[in-house]
Scaffold this motif. Structure first.
Motif, mmCIF file in Angstrom:
data_model
loop_
_atom_site.group_PDB
_atom_site.id
_atom_site.type_symbol
_atom_site.label_atom_id
_atom_site.label_comp_id
_atom_site.label_asym_id
_atom_site.label_seq_id
_atom_site.Cartn_x
_atom_site.Cartn_y
_atom_site.Cartn_z
ATOM 1 N N ALA A 203 40.395 51.653 32.232
ATOM 2 C CA ALA A 203 40.294 53.084 32.910
ATOM 3 C C ALA A 203 39.254 53.596 33.759
ATOM 4 N N ARG A 204 38.190 52.929 33.253
ATOM 5 C CA ARG A 204 36.775 53.235 34.046
ATOM 6 C C ARG A 204 36.755 52.466 35.385
ATOM 7 N N SER A 205 37.432 51.263 35.452
ATOM 8 C CA SER A 205 37.725 50.658 36.597
ATOM 9 C C SER A 205 38.436 51.168 37.603
ATOM 10 N N ILE A 206 39.311 52.246 37.387
ATOM 11 C CA ILE A 206 40.145 52.895 38.378
ATOM 12 C C ILE A 206 39.509 54.353 38.731
ATOM 13 N N SER A 207 38.892 55.141 37.860
ATOM 14 C CA SER A 207 38.520 56.405 38.144
ATOM 15 C C SER A 207 36.999 56.483 38.123
ATOM 16 N N GLN A 248 36.554 37.246 39.597
ATOM 17 C CA GLN A 248 35.674 38.036 40.279
ATOM 18 C C GLN A 248 35.350 39.432 39.861
ATOM 19 N N PRO A 249 33.970 39.775 39.678
ATOM 20 C CA PRO A 249 33.588 41.206 39.223
ATOM 21 C C PRO A 249 33.899 42.490 39.993
ATOM 22 N N LEU A 250 34.216 43.354 39.223
ATOM 23 C CA LEU A 250 34.485 44.664 40.129
ATOM 24 C C LEU A 250 33.242 45.336 39.826
ATOM 25 N N GLY A 251 32.436 45.218 41.117
ATOM 26 C CA GLY A 251 31.204 46.209 41.270
ATOM 27 C C GLY A 251 30.449 45.739 40.068
ATOM 28 N N ARG A 252 29.642 46.916 39.469
ATOM 29 C CA ARG A 252 28.806 46.960 38.395
ATOM 30 C C ARG A 252 29.418 46.931 37.076
ATOM 31 N N LEU A 253 30.852 47.132 37.122
ATOM 32 C CA LEU A 253 31.446 46.817 35.568
ATOM 33 C C LEU A 253 31.713 45.436 35.341
ATOM 34 N N GLY A 254 31.727 44.694 36.307
ATOM 35 C CA GLY A 254 31.735 43.083 36.100
ATOM 36 C C GLY A 254 33.147 42.660 35.993
ATOM 37 N N ILE A 255 33.618 41.594 35.099
ATOM 38 C CA ILE A 255 34.828 41.285 34.890
ATOM 39 C C ILE A 255 35.385 42.315 33.890
ATOM 40 N N ILE A 256 36.569 42.882 34.404
ATOM 41 C CA ILE A 256 37.201 43.912 33.691
ATOM 42 C C ILE A 256 37.921 43.144 32.323
ATOM 43 N N VAL A 257 38.860 42.288 32.535
ATOM 44 C CA VAL A 257 39.545 41.455 31.548
ATOM 45 C C VAL A 257 39.369 40.155 31.455
ATOM 46 N N HIS A 280 40.164 42.732 39.126
ATOM 47 C CA HIS A 280 41.079 43.529 38.463
ATOM 48 C C HIS A 280 41.962 44.289 39.200
ATOM 49 N N ARG A 281 41.489 44.735 40.246
ATOM 50 C CA ARG A 281 42.323 45.795 41.188
ATOM 51 C C ARG A 281 43.063 44.957 42.278
ATOM 52 N N ASN A 282 42.440 43.898 42.709
ATOM 53 C CA ASN A 282 43.358 43.370 43.837
ATOM 54 C C ASN A 282 44.175 41.798 43.509
ATOM 55 N N ILE A 283 44.146 41.770 41.733
ATOM 56 C CA ILE A 283 44.653 40.343 41.459
ATOM 57 C C ILE A 283 46.116 40.416 41.797
ATOM 58 N N CYS A 284 46.945 41.214 41.902
ATOM 59 C CA CYS A 284 48.322 41.106 42.501
ATOM 60 C C CYS A 284 48.743 41.930 43.542
ATOM 61 N N LYS A 285 47.863 41.822 44.428
ATOM 62 C CA LYS A 285 47.954 42.369 46.037
ATOM 63 C C LYS A 285 48.021 41.231 47.000
ATOM 64 N N PHE A 286 48.923 41.110 47.869
ATOM 65 C CA PHE A 286 48.903 39.995 48.662
ATOM 66 C C PHE A 286 49.602 40.564 50.017
#
Length: 397
Positions: A203-207, A248-257, A280-286
Motif C-alpha cells: 500500500a505504501r508503495s502505491i500512495s 529491483q528496489p522501489l526507491g527508498r522502500l526497497g524490494i516490496i515483495v 513492484h510497480r512495473n513488473i507486469c508492464k510491457f
C-alpha cells in the motif's frame, strides 16, 4: 495579466490596482484541489466492478482472466493501467499474437474496499469475480481457464478458488482452472515481516502515505490472509503455478515483495519461479514484444497452456480401463478400484471400499462404514499405476 481595481468610495480620485500573474493564479487554484486530484478522470468514470472482454476470438480454446491489485489512489482506470505502459496494454495488444485462440478478460473491482475492510471485503469481491465469471462463461462453462494476477490480486484469486471449491454453484470454475500466473503476489510474510506488514508495504508503495485506518485494516486482516493461504495450499495439486518476482528496489522502500514472500515453494513440476529485472510497480508492464522481460513472460505463459493440452503431460488414454471411469455400487462390502483422470464413483450401502488414483476423481457414498481413498497425482505416466497399486497394497499382481 489580470487587472483588479478597487475604487475607494469616499476618495474617488484614489484608484488602487492589484495585478496577479494569470498562470500563478490558475496554478494556485489547481493546488487547492487536494481531495479531488482525479476529477477529470472521474468525469468519465464507469462501473467499478466489471469483467470486460479484451480479446474475443471466434472459437476460443482457453479463457485468461487478469486481476489487478491494490488501488490506494482510487483511480477508475487502475484495472487497465496495471497492465499498460505508454499506449500498450500487452494483454490486448501483444499477447494475442502468440495466443490467437485465447479469450482474454479484465476484472475490475474496488480493491480499496476489498482490502481496506479485510475479511468481509476480500470475500465479497471474490464472490463477485466468481459470479461475473459464471455469467461470462455460460456458453462454454468448461472451457480451460487461467488467471494472471498482480500483487494483492493474487490473494483475491486464491480466495475465489477456495470458495469455488466449497460452493457447488462455482465448482465448474475451479475444475476448469489449470494455471495461475502471479506477479509479485505476497503469499506469506517476508524476511522478518508478517504477511500483514508485507501487504501494508504494498500500500505504501502505491500512495506513500495511506490513512491509518486503512493500514490498520490491512494488518488486522493478516490472520485472514494466512487462512486464505492455508486453505489454498490444499488445492495446489490441481494447478500449474507460474511465479514472477521482482529484483529491483522501489526507491527508498526497497524490494516490496521479496522472493520468500512471492514464491510458494512448490516442486519444480508444479511451480516455475522466475526473477524479473523490474520493481513492484512495473513488473507486469510491457510496451513491445521485443522487450526481453516480455519475451520471458509470454514464452512461459504459452508453455503453460501448451503443457496443459499436451498429450504427453496430460495423457488421454483410449483404454476404457483408464479414461473417465464411472462406477456405482449398492449393497455391502463392495470394493471399487479406479485409475486415470476424471473418475466418478457412487456407493450406496455398508462397509464398501472405494480407491481412486489419478486426477480430478469424484466419489459419493451413502451408508455406514464406507471407506474412500483418493490420491491425486496430476499428470502421470499411466503405465505407473500398476506399480503404485502394488506399493499401496491395493493389488496383488
Amino acid at each position: 495579466m489580470i487587472n483588479i481595481s478597487f475604487i475607494l468610495r469616499y476618495r474617488p480620485i484614489t484608484v488602487t490596482t492589484i495585478v496577479f500573474p494569470a498562470m500563478s493564479l490558475w496554478n494556485s487554484i489547481k493546488s487547492q484541489r487536494p481531495c479531488n486530484t482525479d476529477w477529470k478522470e472521474k468525469q468519465t468514470q464507469g462501473p467499478r466492478n466489471f469483467l470486460r472482454v479484451l480479446v474475443d476470438p471466434p472459437s476460443p480454446t482457453v479463457d485468461i482472466i487478469a486481476v489487478h491489485g491494490l488501488n490506494v489512489l482510487d483511480k477508475p482506470s487502475h484495472a487497465e493501467a496495471t497492465w499498460t505502459t505508454g499506449d500498450k496494454l500487452w494483454l490486448k495488444d501483444l499477447l494475442p499474437k502468440r495466443l490467437p485462440h485465447a479469450r482474454i478478460l479484465l476484472f475490475g473491482y474496488n480493491s480499496n474496499v476489498a482490502f481496506g475492510t479485510a475479511t468481509a471485503g476480500i470475500r465479497e469481491q471474490a464472490e463477485n469475480l466468481l459470479n461475473l465469471l459464471e455469467e461470462s462463461r455460460n456458453t462454454d462453462p468448461e472451457r480451460p481457464l487461467m488467471f494472471i494476477c498482480h500483487s494483492l490480486g493474487g490473494l483475491l484469486v486464491k480466495r475465489a478458488l477456495v470458495h469455488a471449491n466449497n460452493d457447488r454453484t462455482y465448482q465448474t470454475i475451479k475444475k476448469s482452472t489449470f494455471g495461475i500466473v502471479f506477479f509479485g503476489t505476497p503469499h506469506r510474510g517476508g524476511h522478518h515481516a508478517q504477511i500483514g506488514d508485507v501487504v501494508a508495504k504494498v500500500a505504501r508503495s502505491i500512495s506513500g502515505g495511506p490513512s491509518n485506518n486503512f493500514m490498520n485494516a490491512l494488518k488486522e486482516g493478516s490472520s485472514f490472509l494466512d487462512i486464505v493461504s492455508d486453505d489454498f495450499r490444499q488445492l495446489l495439486e490441481d494447478f500449474q503455478i507460474l511465479t514472477f518476482y521482482e529484483t529491483q528496489p522501489l526507491g527508498r522502500l526497497g524490494i516490496i515483495v521479496d522472493p520468500k514472500s512471492a514464491i510458494l515453494g512448490l516442486p519444480g513440476s508444479r511451480e516455475r519461479s522466475i526473477p524479473l529485472d523490474a520493481n513492484h510497480r512495473n513488473i507486469c508492464k510491457f510496451d513491445n514484444d521485443n522487450d526481453p522481460k516480455y519475451r520471458q513472460v509470454e514464452d512461459n505463459i504459452a508453455k503453460m497452456i501448451h503443457n496443459f493440452s499436451s498429450p504427453k503431460l496430460y495423457p488421454r488414454c483410449t483404454s476404457p480401463r483408464f479414461r473417465e471411469n464411472a462406477s456405482r455400487s449398492a449393497g455391502e462390502r463392495n470394493s471399487t478400484l479406479q485409475a486415470g483422470h476424471g473418475n466418478q464413483c457412487k456407493t450406496d450401502g455398508t462397509a464398501n471400499k472405494t480407491r481412486q488414483f489419478g486426477h480430478g476423481n469424484e466419489s459419493t457414498t451413502v451408508g455406514n462404514e464406507n471407506i474412500t481413498t483418493q490420491i491425486a497425482m496430476g499428470a502421470i505416466d499411466l503405465g505407473l499405476y500398476a506399480d503404485a497399486f502394488k506399493r499401496l497394497g491395493w493389488l496383488n499382481l
